[in-house]
Design a protein around this motif. Structure first.
Motif, PDB file in Angstrom:
ATOM      1  N   HIS A 170     -20.486  10.890  -4.769  1.00 38.55           N
ATOM      2  CA  HIS A 170     -21.718  11.487  -4.276  1.00 38.55           C
ATOM      3  C   HIS A 170     -21.470  12.105  -2.894  1.00 38.55           C
ATOM      4  CE1 HIS A 170     -23.627   7.884  -6.652  1.00 38.55           C
ATOM      5  NE2 HIS A 170     -23.119   8.787  -7.465  1.00 38.55           N
ATOM      6  N   HIS A 205     -27.842  13.688  -8.616  1.00 38.85           N
ATOM      7  CA  HIS A 205     -26.920  12.566  -8.728  1.00 38.85           C
ATOM      8  C   HIS A 205     -25.671  12.742  -7.858  1.00 38.85           C
ATOM      9  CE1 HIS A 205     -24.558   9.744 -11.669  1.00 38.85           C
ATOM     10  NE2 HIS A 205     -24.262   9.534 -10.415  1.00 38.85           N
ATOM     11  N   HIS A 236     -15.473  10.881  -9.859  1.00 42.31           N
ATOM     12  CA  HIS A 236     -16.910  11.115  -9.656  1.00 42.31           C
ATOM     13  C   HIS A 236     -17.376  10.410  -8.388  1.00 42.31           C
ATOM     14  CE1 HIS A 236     -21.214  10.880  -9.924  1.00 42.31           C
ATOM     15  NE2 HIS A 236     -21.164   9.575 -10.056  1.00 42.31           N
ATOM     16  N   GLU A 284     -20.491   4.462 -15.752  1.00 38.18           N
ATOM     17  CA  GLU A 284     -20.248   5.908 -15.844  1.00 38.18           C
ATOM     18  C   GLU A 284     -18.980   6.230 -16.632  1.00 38.18           C
ATOM     19  OE1 GLU A 284     -23.111   7.180 -15.063  1.00 38.18           O
ATOM     20  OE2 GLU A 284     -22.925   7.123 -12.888  1.00 38.18           O
TER      21      GLU A 284
HETATM   22 ZN   LIG Z   1     -22.778   8.400  -9.552  1.00 40.88          ZN
END
Ligand SMILES: [Zn+2]
Length: 227
Positions: A99, A160, A97, A78
């Motif tokens: 989740h 995502h 980043h 990523e």
């Molecule tokens: Zn991710």
């Protein structure tokens, strides 16, 4: 732009990793964090490692094109998205980043966080749009965030998770926490069946605070009509 020193960047990334994992924002090896430490140098987290248990030797230094400058591990796939964000926004120094479950539920549903429920969220965070679906780790994912750069402080990534950026990794993480908190309030409001955002004139009045609070992006969250 004053960048963090390499040592500060490493400390912040390791600390954010622990907090992100402890808060349940990143299960197993999920999530990635980075810090820009120079014109063409970024420190980032490796793939295949829990972000709650990282040590300094696991971090990787890359240039803005993704070439590895130092480190023995593979950078997160990523990192392309992080590098794209740094290229588009020269004034940011940290990207986070993960989740987080409630904002990721909104991301899965394709619903932006665009309602003005809370005063401070209107000023500091603003609207959190949904970047369109893209395969994880892909160039498409990196490109999907570009239209939102400079206009917002963070995004949901469709099906995502969420991503936020700021001057450094700690402040990017604070924004990620705000996104999750706002998603939580939006979810409870919907579960209660009572959606009662601030009024449009309250929103406009709150937006006047942004310059003094150092906020330069965020768009205008939706208020309800004044009575
Ligand atoms: Zn991710």
């Amino acid at each position: 732009m004053a960048y963090l020193s390499e040592m500060q960047a490493i400390e912040e990334i390791l600390e954010v990793g622990r907090r992100m994992y402890q808060r349940g924002f990143a299960n197993a090896n999920d999530g990635n964090i980075s810090a820009r430490i120079g014109e063409n140098e970024v420190i980032t987290t490796p793939s295949g490692v829990s972000k709650g248990f990282m040590t300094e030797d696991m971090l990787v230094k890359v240039d803005l094109d993704g070439n590895i400058l130092a480190g023995t591990m593979k950078p997160s796939s990523e990192v392309k998205m992080h590098l794209r964000l740094y290229k588009e926004m020269p004034d940011i120094g940290g990207v986070c980043h993960a989740h987080p479950p409630i904002s990721t539920t909104f991301a899965a549903a394709g619903i932006p966080l665009d309602q003005a429920y809370l005063q401070e969220a209107v000023v500091l965070l603003g609207v959190v749009p949904v970047a369109p679906y893209a395969m994880p780790g892909s160039v498409d994912l990196a490109e999907s965030v570009v239209p939102f750069c400079g206009k917002y402080n963070g995004l949901l990534l469709e099906h995502h998770g969420a991503v936020a950026w700021a001057a450094d990794p700690i402040h990017a993480f604070y924004r990620l926490e705000s996104i999750e908190y706002n998603a939580t309030i939006a979810m409870y409001s919907r579960l209660m069946g009572i959606e009662r955002p601030l009024t449009k004139s309250q929103v406009n009045e709150l937006l006047t605070l942004r310059p003094a609070w150092g906020v330069t992006a965020g768009g205008v969250p939706e208020g309800r009509d004044d009575e």
